[in-house]
Structure formats: structure tokens, C-alpha cells
Design a protein around this motif. Structure first.
Motif, PDB file in Angstrom:
ATOM      1  N   GLY A  29      73.090 115.080  10.791  1.00  0.00           N
ATOM      2  CA  GLY A  29      71.900 115.917  10.634  1.00  0.00           C
ATOM      3  C   GLY A  29      72.258 117.309  10.149  1.00  0.00           C
ATOM      4  N   PHE A  30      73.301 117.886  10.735  1.00  0.00           N
ATOM      5  CA  PHE A  30      73.753 119.210  10.314  1.00  0.00           C
ATOM      6  C   PHE A  30      74.183 119.208   8.852  1.00  0.00           C
ATOM      7  CE2 PHE A  30      77.647 121.883   9.824  1.00  0.00           C
ATOM      8  CZ  PHE A  30      77.001 123.107   9.714  1.00  0.00           C
ATOM      9  N   LEU A  31      75.001 118.222   8.478  1.00  0.00           N
ATOM     10  CA  LEU A  31      75.513 118.166   7.105  1.00  0.00           C
ATOM     11  C   LEU A  31      74.401 117.875   6.095  1.00  0.00           C
ATOM     12  CD1 LEU A  31      78.787 116.169   7.863  1.00  0.00           C
ATOM     13  CD2 LEU A  31      78.631 118.567   7.156  1.00  0.00           C
ATOM     14  N   SER A  32      73.494 116.989   6.460  1.00  0.00           N
ATOM     15  CA  SER A  32      72.388 116.669   5.551  1.00  0.00           C
ATOM     16  C   SER A  32      71.508 117.885   5.311  1.00  0.00           C
ATOM     17  CB  SER A  32      71.557 115.518   6.134  1.00  0.00           C
ATOM     18  OG  SER A  32      72.338 114.340   6.260  1.00  0.00           O
ATOM     19  N   THR A  33      71.289 118.672   6.373  1.00  0.00           N
ATOM     20  CA  THR A  33      70.471 119.876   6.242  1.00  0.00           C
ATOM     21  C   THR A  33      71.165 120.912   5.369  1.00  0.00           C
ATOM     22  OG1 THR A  33      69.533 119.493   8.443  1.00  0.00           O
ATOM     23  CG2 THR A  33      69.288 121.699   7.514  1.00  0.00           C
ATOM     24  N   LEU A  34      72.451 121.111   5.594  1.00  0.00           N
ATOM     25  CA  LEU A  34      73.195 122.115   4.849  1.00  0.00           C
ATOM     26  C   LEU A  34      73.355 121.730   3.379  1.00  0.00           C
ATOM     27  CD1 LEU A  34      74.907 124.736   4.837  1.00  0.00           C
ATOM     28  CD2 LEU A  34      76.899 123.309   5.386  1.00  0.00           C
TER      29      LEU A  34
END
Length: 339
Positions: A29-34
Motif C-alpha cells: 500500500g505504501f509503495l503503490s501510493t508513493l
């Protein structure tokens, strides 16, 4: 008294929890958002942060993942100020490029690297809190960006040259404390505060609310986590103290250096001004003395010329030379020249 934390800090989660495949959803989730694209983690790879060890006093942690596309994602959290950090993230990405390609393999198998750096200090100078760096080749004469050929796009599966090179993200989260409805800013808020408000809806944060609860850790894990937080505070205090001492020492050194420099500059300036004033005074004095001396000499010459004129007149009237010389205070030679 400090507020009791509800959620585990992200750096501790990287150390202990997010290496577990069951918790990949938080990282994804963090990587997809960034990165603004869907990221699925395939596996974790060998890295300093992925080693199972207790580095509770370290102020740095990293985790290396490979996604389903074969791309490498290096996430690093850095709490301590480091003046050469820009060079270090370059070294880290370059090291991955060379480590994850076999000798003799074609260059088209070089892995794409994303270097994601979460820093809790003021790195460089800039107003933003998220920075993205990528490689592009721009024309010196026409300012155009070099593009891939149609064949290269088909072969590599990307549309832009920069997509073949490492990309760098720097998240300066230390002073961020504004909750937002923007997904990336929600993540930055969590990274900065270790808090996840009820209305958090960024990808991965709902899973983080469930999986990163301090209360879900065992008593031993909670004790280790508190020790880690204490060590982090102590380290921050030591850094602050060292900076303060260094600043004070630098202050006194600067004063001493400034004093010496000021004396030297003052001496030079004084000499120069003294020379100027001396020259000015000398010129003025010389001018006055010259005028006075010239006036005296002029008067004397004027009087002599007058005596010579009188002598010439007396000679013309037939007066004896001896009488003229005596009466006008002239020598015989001076009078004879007139005749």
C-alpha cells in the motif's frame, strides 16, 4: 509525560513485522501510493535491514523487496543526520544494479531499482517533503529529451528512457504533522507521527491499523520496542548535545579566527589609510613649504632684478662702477655683465 503510542513506528515495523509475508499488504500500500502504480511484492531479498538481528540502537534500517515485475525496491529509514547522504543513496542503488545481474548476462536484464529514502532530518535545502529524482538525457543545443526507439520500447516494455534507470524518492517527514485526505500525505503523516486517524483511507493504512498495533505485540516485544524508542531518544539527545557542543566550540573558534582576521585586516587597512593620510599630509605640507620657499625666492629674485635695472640706469648715466656696486649691494662681475 509522553503519550502512549497506539501504533508501532514504521522503522520498527520494517525491522520486525513487515518482513513477514502476511504483512506485505502494508508495504504494498505504501509503495503503490508513493509510486502511483499498483505494486505487488514477490519476495524480500538479502540486505542489511532484512537480516534477522537486533540492531535496537541503530538509527538506520532498510528493507529490500522485489516486485512481481522483477524490479527492486529499497526502502531505507534514516534518523541521524548525514551530510553525504545523497552520495550514499547513489551508492546503494548502484550496488543493487551490479549485485543483481549475473556475469556475462545481457545488459537488457539489468533490474530497475527504486531507492526510497525516509529521512528524519533536514536533508539539503528545499521546501517540499517529497522529492523524486530520475535520469533523463536532454539535448545541449535543442533542449529535447532523448527518446527510446520503437524497437527499444517493444523490447524493454517501457516508453521512456528514465524508466530503465534507478529512480530516487526522498521523503523528508520529520516536521510533517498535517492530516490530509490526500493518500500520500496520509502516509507521510503516519511516518512522521506513528498515528493513523479513523478516516485514513490510503492503500495499506487500514491494514497498518490492524497489524501495527502496539497492543498486539507480546510483552517481550513491547519491552524491546520501548527500549528501542528510548535508545532512539537517547541517540537524538546525544546528537543534539554533540551539535550544541560543536556549535559552541565553533562559535569560540570563529570568534578567535575572526579576531585574528580582523586584526590583520585592520592592520592592513590602517597601514593603507596611514599611507594615504601621510601622502596627503606630506603633499599639503610640501605644497605650503614650496609656496613659501617659492615666494621668498621670487621676492629675492624680484629685488635683485630691480637692483640690476637700477645699476644699468646708473651705468648709462656715467656713475663709477665702485659707487654703483656699493650702493646697490652688487658685485663688480654682476655690474660688468650689464655693460
Amino acid at each position: 509525560m509522553a503519550k502512549e503510542r497506539t501504533f508501532i513506528s514504521f522503522d520498527w515495523a520494517l525491522k520486525r513485522l513487515l518482513r513477514n509475508k502476511a504483512n506485505f499488504g502494508v508495504l504494498e500500500g505504501f509503495l503503490s501510493t508513493l509510486l502511483n502504480t499498483e505494486i505487488k511484492i514477490h519476495r524480500l531479498l538479502e540486505s542489511e535491514g532484512n537480516k534477522d538481528r537486533d540492531d535496537s540502537k541503530m538509527n538506520r534500517v532498510d528493507i529490500l523487496a522485489e516486485n512481481t515485475e522483477g524490479e527492486l525496491l529499497l526502502i531505507e529509514v534514516q534518523g541521524e543526520s548525514e551530510y553525504a547522504y545523497f552520495q550514499r543513496i547513489l551508492f546503494g542503488a548502484s550496488k543493487l544494479v551490479t549485485e543483481y545481474i549475473d556475469s556475462g548476462t545481457n545488459y537488457d536484464n539489468v533490474k530497475k531499482v527504486y531507492s526510497i529514502n525516509i529521512v528524519y532530518f533536514d536533508l539539503g535545502q528545499g521546501k517540499d517533503f517529497v522529492y523524486h529524482g530520475k535520469t533523463e538525457f536532454r539535448g545541449v543545443h535543442h533542449n529535447d529529451v532523448l527518446q527510446l526507439s520503437t524497437f527499444q520500447r517493444q523490447q524493454f516494455g517501457v516508453s521512456e528512457v528514465y524508466q530503465l534507470y534507478p529512480e530516487y524518492y526522498i521523503l523528508k517527514v520529520n516536521d510533517f504533522n498535517q492530516w490530509s485526505k490526500v493518500p500520500l500525505e496520509q502516509w507521510i503523516y503516519f511516518l512522521a507521527t506513528s498515528e493513523i486517524p479513523e478516516d485514513a483511507d490510503a492503500p495499506g493504512l487500514q491494514e497498518a491499523r490492524e497489524k501495527l498495533l502496539v497492543s498486539k505485540m507480546s510483552r517481550e516485544e513491547q519491552a524491546a520496542y520501548r527500549r528501542y524508542l528510548d535508545d532512539r531518544v537517547i541517540l537524538a539527545d546525544q546528537i543534539f548535545t554533540a551539535r550544541g557542543e560543536g556549535k559552541l566550540e565553533g562559535h569560540w573558534e570563529g570568534l578567535e579566527e575572526g579576531r585574528k582576521k580582523g586584526l590583520e585586516e585592520g592592520r592592513k587597512k590602517g597601514l593603507e589609510e596611514g599611507r594615504k593620510e601621510g601622502r596627503k599630509e606630506g603633499l599639503e605640507k610640501g605644497r605650503k613649504e614650496g609656496l613659501e620657499e617659492g615666494r621668498k625666492e621670487g621676492m629675492e629674485e624680484g629685488r635683485k632684478e630691480e637692483r640690476l635695472a637700477n645699476a644699468r640706469s646708473l651705468l648709462a648715466n656715467g656713475l663709477p662702477l665702485d659707487l654703483i656696486a656699493k650702493s646697490l649691494s652688487l658685485t663688480h662681475d654682476e655690474i660688468e655683465i650689464l655693460s
